[in-house]
Write a protein that holds these residues in place. Structure first.
Motif, PDB file in Angstrom:
ATOM      1  N   GLY A 318      -0.948  -0.714  -3.227  1.00 29.30           N
ATOM      2  CA  GLY A 318      -1.097  -0.365  -1.808  1.00 29.30           C
ATOM      3  C   GLY A 318       0.889   0.138  -1.354  1.00 29.30           C
ATOM      4  O   GLY A 318       1.144   0.107  -2.034  1.00 29.30           O
ATOM      5  N   VAL A 319       0.625   0.539  -0.330  1.00 30.43           N
ATOM      6  CA  VAL A 319       1.546   1.776   0.133  1.00 30.43           C
ATOM      7  C   VAL A 319       2.563   0.573   0.917  1.00 30.43           C
ATOM      8  O   VAL A 319       1.897   0.081   2.302  1.00 30.43           O
ATOM      9  CB  VAL A 319       1.009   3.287   0.662  1.00 30.43           C
ATOM     10  CG1 VAL A 319       2.728   3.420   1.265  1.00 30.43           C
ATOM     11  CG2 VAL A 319       0.253   3.607   0.000  1.00 30.43           C
ATOM     12  N   GLY A 320       3.801   0.506   0.723  1.00 28.74           N
ATOM     13  CA  GLY A 320       4.157   0.317   1.927  1.00 28.74           C
ATOM     14  C   GLY A 320       4.502  -1.699   1.598  1.00 28.74           C
ATOM     15  O   GLY A 320       3.543  -1.780   0.831  1.00 28.74           O
ATOM     16  N   LEU A 321       5.180  -2.696   2.275  1.00 29.42           N
ATOM     17  CA  LEU A 321       4.412  -4.061   2.339  1.00 29.42           C
ATOM     18  C   LEU A 321       3.876  -4.056   2.869  1.00 29.42           C
ATOM     19  O   LEU A 321       3.358  -3.500   4.494  1.00 29.42           O
ATOM     20  CB  LEU A 321       6.395  -4.427   2.734  1.00 29.42           C
ATOM     21  CG  LEU A 321       7.622  -4.422   1.617  1.00 29.42           C
ATOM     22  CD1 LEU A 321       8.849  -5.473   2.057  1.00 29.42           C
ATOM     23  CD2 LEU A 321       6.933  -4.673   0.453  1.00 29.42           C
ATOM     24  N   ARG A 322       3.046  -5.252   2.702  1.00 33.55           N
ATOM     25  CA  ARG A 322       1.826  -5.690   3.226  1.00 33.55           C
ATOM     26  C   ARG A 322       1.236  -7.392   3.561  1.00 33.55           C
ATOM     27  O   ARG A 322       2.803  -7.489   2.373  1.00 33.55           O
ATOM     28  CB  ARG A 322       0.151  -5.215   2.755  1.00 33.55           C
ATOM     29  CG  ARG A 322       0.634  -3.671   2.806  1.00 33.55           C
ATOM     30  CD  ARG A 322      -0.329  -2.921   1.621  1.00 33.55           C
ATOM     31  NE  ARG A 322       0.053  -3.199   0.266  1.00 33.55           N
ATOM     32  CZ  ARG A 322       0.001  -3.415  -1.256  1.00 33.55           C
ATOM     33  NH1 ARG A 322      -1.857  -4.211  -1.076  1.00 33.55           N
ATOM     34  NH2 ARG A 322       0.757  -3.492  -2.031  1.00 33.55           N
ATOM     35  N   GLU A 323       0.551  -7.737   3.944  1.00 34.12           N
ATOM     36  CA  GLU A 323       0.458  -8.868   4.200  1.00 34.12           C
ATOM     37  C   GLU A 323       0.168  -9.349   2.911  1.00 34.12           C
ATOM     38  O   GLU A 323      -0.794  -9.334   2.599  1.00 34.12           O
ATOM     39  CB  GLU A 323      -1.067  -9.297   5.430  1.00 34.12           C
ATOM     40  CG  GLU A 323      -0.614  -9.022   6.804  1.00 34.12           C
ATOM     41  CD  GLU A 323      -0.516 -10.371   7.014  1.00 34.12           C
ATOM     42  OE1 GLU A 323      -0.883 -11.277   7.569  1.00 34.12           O
ATOM     43  OE2 GLU A 323       1.230 -10.339   7.450  1.00 34.12           O
ATOM     44  N   PRO A 324       0.594 -10.651   2.747  1.00 40.29           N
ATOM     45  CA  PRO A 324       0.500 -11.175   1.494  1.00 40.29           C
ATOM     46  C   PRO A 324      -0.982 -12.501   1.417  1.00 40.29           C
ATOM     47  O   PRO A 324      -1.417 -12.620   2.620  1.00 40.29           O
ATOM     48  CB  PRO A 324       1.312 -12.445   0.918  1.00 40.29           C
ATOM     49  CG  PRO A 324       2.028 -12.864   2.624  1.00 40.29           C
ATOM     50  CD  PRO A 324       1.575 -11.588   3.725  1.00 40.29           C
TER      51      PRO A 324
END
Ligand code: DC
Length: 399
Positions: A318-324
């Protein structure tokens, strides 16, 4: 093989002796029962009428020498082995083994043994005090009721207490040892589990090594590939490598920085060349993407064997940092029940441009890998799976 030392620790009645002998036999190396040294000294004390609590037990050996040979213990060429399991010896040996001078003597004796082959050595402090450097550490245990049943007539609880509460080299589980509960396993099953891990650690994947160097050269030229914080990669032991995920390039980009194991969809292994390639580059098949039960078990097995497994806490690209997702927390928690397993946070940048989602052609964009300090298990023991996962993402975000 000469330097191979397999350390097998654990309390009385855990099944160490039978298992250690099977392992030594299958590996074709020597076997040593360190407890027999304490038993020999205890036997000598009792037969000379010396109180096992006496502090100068070593005076017994002032003009004599203990010699270990082919699993037997000799003093002045007298074989003491037949006496070592006598009830009197079993009842007093823990007291003798708690004597610091005796421990020093036995430790020196064990360390200085001449070895032509490797060694499987069982005891209470092998992984912590005698051979703390060996990566082949195991800790066998079973519920007290089972151990009592196995050693009927022996005061197991009392011995456990003395062995684990003494000041010098007490019985503790080395945290880099693999814990094996022997309750529902046969001796051969326990030995096989030990052998699996020993072979896993000994295995050298030359193909990976060569591929790593070739791909690294290509990455450096094409992507101006750089790694920051390589000194944070632990030298040995189980490790979860946790990274953000933006592109199909991420696994090779990390795999070039360190040798890894990673899971891939089962179908990929069926592809003619690619399937062969990933199999030889340490990929292991999972039934479906993500954390299925089987995938979790396979991942934990590799960690238990002291492997390094790559996990993307966010799950998909995905793009950028996301919820783990909570999967990484679950794996970290379960793996740490059996063996110490830190988490290495890592942040990739540039792969989202070099090979964006949906793109088919790679572009020569700069790729950087920043590696943080390992997150030690002590910092997440009390957290739940999602909290562990969040903590890992926070560490990744700081890089
Ligand atoms: O394994 P065993 O029952 O033969 O051990 C006899 C005693 O020696 C027991 O009380 C634990 C102690 N021991 C020890 O303190 N350190 C070792 N490496 C091995 C045995």
């Amino acid at each position: 093989m000469k330097d191979l030392v397999v350390a097998i620790d654990g309390p009385a009645g855990a099944g160490k002796t039978t298992v250690s002998k099977i392992v030594a036999n299958k590996l074709g190396i020597d076997y040593c029962d360190s407890g027999s040294c304490y038993r020999a000294i205890c036997y000598l004390a009792l037969s000379c009428g010396i109180d096992p609590f006496s502090s100068n037990l070593l005076s017994l050996l002032s003009e004599k020498e203990l010699i270990l040979d082919s699993g037997k213990v000799f003093v002045d060429s007298q074989d003491l082995t037949p006496h070592l399991r006598e009830p009197d010896v079993s009842a007093n040996v823990s007291i003798v083994a708690a004597n610091p001078e005796v421990r020093r003597y036995v430790t020196n004796l064990l360390i200085s043994q001449k070895r032509k082959k490797g060694l499987v050595i069982e005891g209470r402090d092998i992984g912590t005090a005698i051979f703390p450097e060996t990566p082949f550490k195991f800790y066998l245990d079973a519920h007290i009721s089972i151990r009592k049943e196995r050693r009927q007539g022996e005061a197991i609880e009392e011995r456990d207490k003395i062995d684990s509460e003494r000041k010098t080299a007490p019985l503790i589980r080395p945290d880099d040892a693999l814990l094996i509960d022997t309750e529902n396993l046969s001796s051969h099953e326990v030995a096989d589990r030990i052998l699996e891990r020993v072979r896993f650690i000994l295995r050298k994947n030359r193909f990976y090594w060569v591929a790593q160097r070739i791909v690294a050269s290509f990455f450096k030229i094409f992507f101006r590939y750089s790694v920051l914080g390589a000194e944070n990669i632990p030298k040995q032991g189980s490790l979860i490598v946790a990274s953000n995920h933006m592109s199909f390039l991420d696994p090779p980009v990390i795999g070039v920085a360190m040798e890894l194991h990673y899971f891939a969809k089962e179908e990929l292994f069926l592809l003619p060349v690619f399937g062969w390639l990933i199999k030889n580059l340490n990929a292991f098949p999972v039934q479906r993407e993500g954390f299925s039960r089987k995938a979790i078990e396979q991942t934990i097995r590799i960690l238990e064997n002291s492997g390094r497994v790559l996990i993307f806490p966010e799950g998909t690209r995905g793009v950028g940092l996301r919820e783990p997702k909570r999967g990484i927390g679950l794996i970290a928690r379960l793996a740490n029940k059996k063996i110490r397993t830190p988490i290495l946070p890592l942040r990739i940048s540039g792969t989202e441009k070099a090979l964006a989602r949906g793109a088919w052609i790679i572009k020569p964009h700069k790729i950087k890998v920043a590696i943080g300090r390992p997150i030690q298990p002590e910092t997440f023991f009390k957290k739940n799976d999602q909290e562990i996962a969040n903590m890992v993402m926070e560490e990744i975000a700081k890089l």
